[in-house]
Scaffold this motif. Structure first.
Motif, PDB file in Angstrom:
ATOM      1  N   LYS A 229       0.768  -1.171   0.113  1.00 27.23           N
ATOM      2  CA  LYS A 229       0.054   0.166  -0.078  1.00 27.23           C
ATOM      3  C   LYS A 229       0.700   1.426   0.012  1.00 27.23           C
ATOM      4  CE  LYS A 229      -4.221  -2.037   1.990  1.00 27.23           C
ATOM      5  NZ  LYS A 229      -5.169  -1.905   2.712  1.00 27.23           N
ATOM      6  N   ARG A 230       2.081   1.332   0.674  1.00 23.68           N
ATOM      7  CA  ARG A 230       2.890   2.170   0.757  1.00 23.68           C
ATOM      8  C   ARG A 230       3.616   2.616  -0.556  1.00 23.68           C
ATOM      9  NH1 ARG A 230       5.738   0.249   5.059  1.00 23.68           N
ATOM     10  NH2 ARG A 230       7.739   0.345   3.810  1.00 23.68           N
ATOM     11  N   ARG A 231       3.775   1.463  -1.358  1.00 24.07           N
ATOM     12  CA  ARG A 231       4.341   1.455  -2.597  1.00 24.07           C
ATOM     13  C   ARG A 231       3.565   2.175  -3.521  1.00 24.07           C
ATOM     14  NH1 ARG A 231       5.930  -3.874  -4.757  1.00 24.07           N
ATOM     15  NH2 ARG A 231       3.551  -3.928  -5.168  1.00 24.07           N
ATOM     16  N   SER A 232       2.018   1.723  -3.302  1.00 22.68           N
ATOM     17  CA  SER A 232       1.039   2.416  -4.377  1.00 22.68           C
ATOM     18  C   SER A 232       0.781   3.807  -4.080  1.00 22.68           C
ATOM     19  CB  SER A 232      -0.436   1.799  -3.898  1.00 22.68           C
ATOM     20  OG  SER A 232      -0.163   0.275  -4.554  1.00 22.68           O
ATOM     21  N   LEU A 233       0.816   4.188  -2.579  1.00 23.24           N
ATOM     22  CA  LEU A 233       0.929   5.497  -2.483  1.00 23.24           C
ATOM     23  C   LEU A 233       2.053   6.608  -2.865  1.00 23.24           C
ATOM     24  CD1 LEU A 233      -0.821   5.569   1.139  1.00 23.24           C
ATOM     25  CD2 LEU A 233      -1.756   6.356  -0.796  1.00 23.24           C
ATOM     26  N   MET A 234       3.264   5.870  -2.898  1.00 24.65           N
ATOM     27  CA  MET A 234       4.313   6.491  -3.244  1.00 24.65           C
ATOM     28  C   MET A 234       4.435   6.917  -5.036  1.00 24.65           C
ATOM     29  SD  MET A 234       7.348   7.828  -3.054  1.00 24.65           S
ATOM     30  CE  MET A 234       7.766   7.244  -1.014  1.00 24.65           C
ATOM     31  N   LEU A 235       3.749   5.832  -5.618  1.00 27.19           N
ATOM     32  CA  LEU A 235       3.440   5.938  -7.202  1.00 27.19           C
ATOM     33  C   LEU A 235       2.648   7.035  -7.200  1.00 27.19           C
ATOM     34  CD1 LEU A 235       3.346   2.352  -8.392  1.00 27.19           C
ATOM     35  CD2 LEU A 235       5.099   3.708  -8.757  1.00 27.19           C
ATOM     36  N   LEU A 236       1.438   7.172  -6.447  1.00 32.17           N
ATOM     37  CA  LEU A 236       0.566   8.401  -6.798  1.00 32.17           C
ATOM     38  C   LEU A 236       1.231   9.597  -6.283  1.00 32.17           C
ATOM     39  CD1 LEU A 236      -2.208   9.415  -6.794  1.00 32.17           C
ATOM     40  CD2 LEU A 236      -2.525   8.879  -4.559  1.00 32.17           C
ATOM     41  N   PHE A 237       1.943   9.691  -5.088  1.00 34.73           N
ATOM     42  CA  PHE A 237       2.843  10.817  -4.720  1.00 34.73           C
ATOM     43  C   PHE A 237       3.567  11.357  -6.067  1.00 34.73           C
ATOM     44  CE2 PHE A 237       6.689  12.358  -3.115  1.00 34.73           C
ATOM     45  CZ  PHE A 237       6.400  13.517  -2.337  1.00 34.73           C
ATOM     46  N   LEU A 238       4.506  10.319  -6.550  1.00 36.70           N
ATOM     47  CA  LEU A 238       5.302  10.546  -7.849  1.00 36.70           C
ATOM     48  C   LEU A 238       4.517  11.270  -8.946  1.00 36.70           C
ATOM     49  CD1 LEU A 238       8.010   7.644  -7.342  1.00 36.70           C
ATOM     50  CD2 LEU A 238       8.218  10.229  -6.555  1.00 36.70           C
TER      51      LEU A 238
END
Length: 124
Positions: free
Chosen positions: A12-21
Motif C-alpha cells: 500500500k505504501r508503494r502504491s501511495l508512493m507511485l501516486l505521490f510521484l
C-alpha cells in the motif's frame, strides 16, 4: 485514531508512493505552463502553495517510512525550490521566495497538525 493510515503495509505504501510521484509530475507541469485566466474567481496563490505542500507532506509521509526531518522535508523543499528556479526561466512565470515560504508553511502545518497535535507517528 489515524495511526493506522501512517503504518501501512509495503504494497500500500508503494502504491501511495507511485501516486505521490505522479502528483509531483502533474504539479511540476502545472507550475510551468502559463496560468489560465480564471476570470472573476481569484484563488490566493500562496494559499494554493500551502495546501498543495500540506497534501504532498501528508501523502509522502503515508507512503514513506523514511525519517521526516532528515529525508522527507529536504526532498519536499528541494522540489519547491526546483519549481521556483524553473519558473524563473519561463516568460510567463517568475521566481518567488514567498511561494517557497508558502510551500514550507504547508509542510510545517502538516507537522504541527498530524505529528504534534494528533501524534500520528512517533518522531525518530
Amino acid at each position: 485514531m489515524l495511526t493506522h493510515l501512517f503504518n501501512l503495509p509495503f504494497d500500500k505504501r508503494r502504491s501511495l508512493m507511485l501516486l505521490f510521484l505522479a502528483l509531483l509530475v502533474i504539479g511540476l507541469v502545472l507550475a510551468l505552463i502559463p496560468s489560465p485566466d480564471t476570470g472573476d474567481v481569484k484563488i490566493n496563490d500562496k494559499f494554493m502553495h500551502t495546501t498543495a505542500f500540506l497534501a504532498y507532506a501528508i501523502l509522502f509521509d503515508m507512503a514513506s517510512s523514511k525519517d521526516f526531518w532528515r529525508f522527507q522535508v529536504p526532498l519536499l523543499l528541494g522540489y519547491g525550490a526546483l519549481i521556483e528556479v524553473l519558473q524563473s526561466f519561463t516568460p510567463w512565470r517568475m521566481f518567488s521566495l514567498w511561494d517557497f515560504a508558502a510551500d514550507a508553511l504547508g509542510i510545517l502545518l502538516y507537522w504541527m497538525l498530524f505529528r504534534v497535535l494528533l501524534k500520528v507517528k512517533t518522531l525518530a
